[in-house]
Design an enzyme around this catalytic site. Sequence first.
Site, short mmCIF file in Angstrom:
data_model
loop_
_atom_site.label_atom_id
_atom_site.label_comp_id
_atom_site.label_asym_id
_atom_site.label_seq_id
_atom_site.Cartn_x
_atom_site.Cartn_y
_atom_site.Cartn_z
N ASP A 32 -3.86 -5.87 12.06
CA ASP A 32 -3.27 -5.71 10.74
C ASP A 32 -2.45 -4.44 10.75
O ASP A 32 -2.83 -3.46 11.37
CB ASP A 32 -4.38 -5.55 9.69
N ASP A 59 1.29 11.64 -12.00
CA ASP A 59 0.77 10.57 -11.12
C ASP A 59 -0.05 11.21 -10.00
O ASP A 59 0.49 11.84 -9.10
CB ASP A 59 1.97 9.78 -10.54
N GLU A 84 0.54 8.45 -3.44
CA GLU A 84 2.00 8.34 -3.44
C GLU A 84 2.63 9.39 -4.32
O GLU A 84 3.61 10.05 -3.92
CB GLU A 84 2.43 6.95 -3.94
N PHE A 120 0.75 3.84 -15.43
CA PHE A 120 1.11 2.58 -14.78
C PHE A 120 0.29 1.48 -15.44
O PHE A 120 -0.90 1.63 -15.64
CB PHE A 120 0.76 2.68 -13.29
N GLU A 124 1.41 -4.70 -17.00
CA GLU A 124 2.53 -5.35 -17.67
C GLU A 124 3.85 -4.69 -17.32
O GLU A 124 4.81 -5.35 -16.96
CB GLU A 124 2.34 -5.35 -19.19
N THR A 125 3.89 -3.35 -17.46
CA THR A 125 5.16 -2.65 -17.29
C THR A 125 5.51 -2.41 -15.83
O THR A 125 6.66 -2.48 -15.42
CB THR A 125 5.13 -1.29 -18.00
N SER A 142 5.60 3.94 -14.02
CA SER A 142 4.87 5.08 -14.57
C SER A 142 5.84 6.26 -14.64
O SER A 142 6.94 6.21 -14.08
CB SER A 142 3.68 5.43 -13.70
N ASP A 165 -11.43 -8.30 7.57
CA ASP A 165 -12.46 -7.91 6.64
C ASP A 165 -12.48 -8.78 5.39
O ASP A 165 -13.42 -8.76 4.65
CB ASP A 165 -12.35 -6.43 6.27
N ASP A 221 -9.96 -13.90 6.23
CA ASP A 221 -9.97 -13.67 7.67
C ASP A 221 -11.10 -14.42 8.37
O ASP A 221 -11.09 -14.57 9.59
CB ASP A 221 -10.15 -12.18 7.98
#
Lengths: 705, 160, 535
Positions: A300, A337, A341, A370, A373-374, A377, A542, A546
């Site tokens: 993966d 945030d 990220e 965040f 729906e939208t 953020s 996992d 799989d």
Amino acid sequence: MATKLKQAIFDKRMLGDSVTKLSPLYLAKKSPVMFTVEVGFFLLLAIGLLPNMSLEFVNENRIFYIESAIILIVTVWFATFSESLSESQARAKVDSLRNLEKEVLAKKLVDGKEVLVNSANLKVGDRVRVYAGEIIPRDGIVHQGRAFIDESMMTGESNPAFKEKDNPVLGGTKVANDSIIIEITSEAGKSFLDEMVGLIESAKRPKTKNEIALTILLAGLSLIFIIVVGTMLFFGYYLGYHMDISILVALLVALMPTTIGALLPAIGVAGINRLARDNIIVKSGKGVEAAGDCDILILDKTGTITEGARRAIAFVPMEKFTDEDIAQAAYAASFSDHTHEGTSIIELANEKKIEPPFMMEIMTGKPVEFSSETRFSGIEFSPKKKLSTTQDQTLKSTLPRTRVSAKVEELEESNTPVKILKGSVEAILKIATNVNEPELRWKAQEVSKSGGTPLAVAVNDEIIGLISLKDTLKKDIRTKLDEVHVAGITTVMITGDNLLTAQVIAREANIDQIIAEAKPTDKLNRVVEEQLKGHVVGMIGDGTNDAPALAKADIGLAMNRGTAAAREAANMVDLDSDPSKILKVIKLGKQLLMTRGAITTFSIANDVAKYFAILPAMFMKDNPKMEVLNVMQLHSPESAVLSTLIFNAIVIPMLIPLSLKGVKYKPELPERTFIKNMMMYGVGGVVLPFAGIKAIDLLLSVFMR
Amino acid sequence: MRTIKSKVFSPAIRIVVLMIITTGVAYPLLITAIGQTTLPYQSNGSQVVLNGKVVGSELIAQNFNSTKFFQPRNSTDSGSGVDPDITPNMAISQIPVISNATGIPVNALKTLVELDIAKNKETNALVFAPDYINVLNLNVELVKQYPEVYAQEVLVKGGT
Amino acid sequence: MDIVILLVVLVGSLGLAVVFGRYIARMIIYEKRPLEKTLGRVENGFYKIIGVDKYEQMTWKQYTLALIVTNAIAAGFLLAVLIYQNNLPLSPKPGLSLDLAFNTAASFVTNTNLQHYAGDQQLSIFSQMVGLTFLMFVAPASGMAAAFAFIRGFIRKEFGLGNFYVDFTRIILTLLLPIAFFSALLLLFLGAPQTLDPTITVGTLQGGNQTITIGPVASLESIKDLGSNGGGFFGANSAHPFENPTGVSNVFECILMLVIPLSFPVAYGHLLGKGRGISILAAMLIGFGVMLALGFSEQSGPTGLETRFGSFGSALFQESSIATNTGSANASLTGMSPNAVIGLFLGMFVQAIPGADGAGMMMMIIFVILTLFLVGLMVGKTPEFMSMKISPRDVKLAAFVFLIHPALILVPSVLAYTTESAQSILGEQTTPATFTQVLYEYSSAAANNGSDYLGTSANTPFWNWSTMAVMLLGRYAPFVLMLAIAGSFTLRDRKEVVEPIKTSGFLFVGVLSIMVFVLTVLTFFPFLIMGPFSM
């Protein structure tokens, strides 16, 4: 290690076990070679103990028969000892692993109230509430609510999946936002540690194909030597040699592959044990053995090759704007945030030494969370309240004015609330229309091409630019994969990303093939396809998705944090849930086979010297021509026999550490490995006994006579 | 049972019969026919003829009890027991005795021995055999060269 | 001069092997051969009479059964001929005793040609020609057919191993018979007789009468050598001047013996990869080289040797004959040096350097499988052969093939002593020399070689029955085991991937040669020490 060994030696259970295993019935079933040695022991013991044996083939002192018999039974005991030792080590490891098995606390709903329970105690039909940031305890379906779920650890898809009522969710995945109520639909997995115990207990331990083949080969060789030695007795007699039964038994024991015969069971158990030391539970020996053959590895992307957490790596402004503009906007949009990220965006801006001039507004602004729906953020703030001018002046003077800060000021002055938002290009396009759309799309594609994921940033209705987020490669993965390639294994990366992004990662990590935009069934299809071509396929998994592929793969390594179905299907489970450990499994599989091969070669190579030790002892008295063979010049026929038998016996404990640790494996061309091992165990196996037997003979000659 | 009989035994018997005819009868008979017509000398055992009479086979040793002739090896010394040849050393060591008995000069005998060696060398394409002497051929050559010396020996059997 | 002889034999047999190897490869996979149309028409005629459908494919069990039944019927025919030769045409002689007839029938059908009789004295022309010559085609054709089936096992998938009757017919008609035909004419030209008369009587130079045994020698001689048979027309075998008249015929017979065994690795190379074929050929030649080196290392004779061959020509012929399990002899074994005899033993113990027509190749592949088993382990891969996994069952069957050989040699040798059968023909006192003869007899029988020390002195019921059993087991037991291996390989999945260790190149040749040598020497070392070494 030394103290551990000492502990092990004084482990009463283990010692008792090694003695119990001396039972001829056990040996006859498990190790034909050692059984034959034991028969030799009984034979010589009987001759030594029974009074007044005077036969054609019994000419030696009674003490000599008893001495030889003792060496033989010690040889057998060394064999059972090595087996018991590796079993006891493995048993100890299982006990310590039991404590390690990971379970999570779940918030079970009992009469509408949340009760904390262990995930292992959940039953089918139980409902649990899972909040943002928490792990879903077991497979189930969404009963109430909607949320984005981070399934990257299961599916490799780095974008969170949206789930609402009646959608299935996977145990081990993480709720990214909101909270949902889940109804449990699967049973707790049966403990695979119990399966491992079955593999190390001699009574239950099934032999792998390769062990069976090797056992047959060893039995065949032993049978040949039984015929050789048995017929020698007659020929010697008719040719007028004074043959002694003890010398013949010694020759037989020396020629038979006793070393590998003794250590074979220990090697297998030690392999399982060594994996357990790395927190990998083995459920069948077959998988470990196949690991050595693995030539296709399906990996993966997320979690195995990459960290699975994306970081901002670049800002891409629209033509109208500058780097500073987009950096400032991105900074503002990410300020509240606190995800991985988000932090990485702030860090990137800091790195570029860019900070928005409107810090005060940001700090006091209202975060835009965040939501499913939208799908964006950011931050929102109302027109600037009149602040002290001095403070304002300072900020303005130290930071350059940019188009964005100008725009913000402009908006504030016109008393319009300011919204700085970031989100996927599609999501942001829905709310911000003031942009050259072809330019935006083209730039977004460029980001994808370089392996990144684009996030658009907008100030109110105008899009400023893009943030390029990229999943970073795991530390050392490149080196590890290079080793994999040297070992002749082809790597296949499977990912939900688009082909462009996948290609970039594949190039960076040195992956051979990719399956991009993968659907859940792709893994199984690929496994079956490769197996049809004859490949031995290794894979990690996992998720419940799989499970079929894990079951089908030759080496299936399930992550412990994965779903019960995955763990059931796989033949190995990694308690640490570190996918890159499959590389360790492959290495160990190879070591396991190499250890068997090396000791077999050593065992057979030893025979050369043993012939030269025993044949002169047998024939020289009656045939002076045999003098030529007497290259070892041993003290006497008796000491030749005893020193050969002693050498034969002590080689076994001397090789126990090697059997437990395994032959060193280095990723390199197989030819090179072969030559190295052949030199070491083949040529070494010829030379060592010459020196060893001679040395023991010199020692014995001091005591004899 | 029936299927085994028809599927295994029947073709096996037929193939055996066919091959007996092909390889056991036709093949050796064809070779015999070709041999007898094109290579009659070899086909019939390389018979040596002297004065119109067969005196032996070039390839099979025969006994000579007279000291006037070269002697072959004792029959049990060789691999076949009928080795028709001797080594140059063996031939040369016999020369004095023969010379004594026949009065033929040693040098003449030596020359004949060498001629025979050369002839055999030719037979063996020069390199495929060590030097050797064919005893019967050499003795026949003696008789041809010195008919008067061997008149008695050859006359005795002349009638038969 | 010696070196020229050696070079001509090696270059000649290898050169012809390249040609015939290619042809054999075409036969194995039914590719178009030269003159295919004509050959096909003749073969189709045969199939029609035999009653087989040439397209029908057999499983390994059907193939083995057809081979054994055909062999049994052919042996039964020879048995009847030998027993009743007094009632048959062409110089009838008294029928053989039951035990000798059984021994001889088993001996010829198993490609052994151990001779407990003197052919020139005890057999009629009919027996020699219709009986023995015929079986000299049957035995090698069966061995080659088995090898065809065996090799197909590794290149075919789930398609059967071929059709025994088709292979057998094609091998005899389009390979053995044409070569034997032209070789017979060449031998004839070189001096081997060919007549239906049993004897010629001549007046000798000194006036006595000499009766010389003669007969259809050339036609027997060519297939004797070509087909790894080795049973001479005369008791003295290729030492007899009629069987092997000159140094040229000696060289030609050596080439004839070597050509088909050496063709098989070439064919293998065409079918499974050139490098692999060359490697197997190289391993065979290394083993053969060791035998030759032993043969040349000491001067043999002159007692027991033929003058026209000398020590070199004798050693070359003997080692070539034993290496190919032909078993013919151009000198008495008692004349050979101890080292040369050790070389001969080596050939019979290995049976694959290069071994008999077909059978040698199969044996070598068994060695390859065992080598790969160990090599695979040494590099950390579960062992595979031709990209197919080697299963425990293969190892079991291969181990049996190995076990059978020493067991068939050593156990009957012990029986020969305990029953006093050895002492009764070799003397009360057992010496290294007489022990060597006993060991040699059973080694030769077990390897289906046929070379022997004992000759007619072993014409006793014990030796006849015991060697008969050894020859039959030594031939058919490995065939069954090996075809079983091939049968299971056809069902196996094949890979398109790289081998863990290349089965070609210097490394592999080296490992294979060492493996062959070590396995053989470890098994037989004590007996070589007690026997020829102590002579």
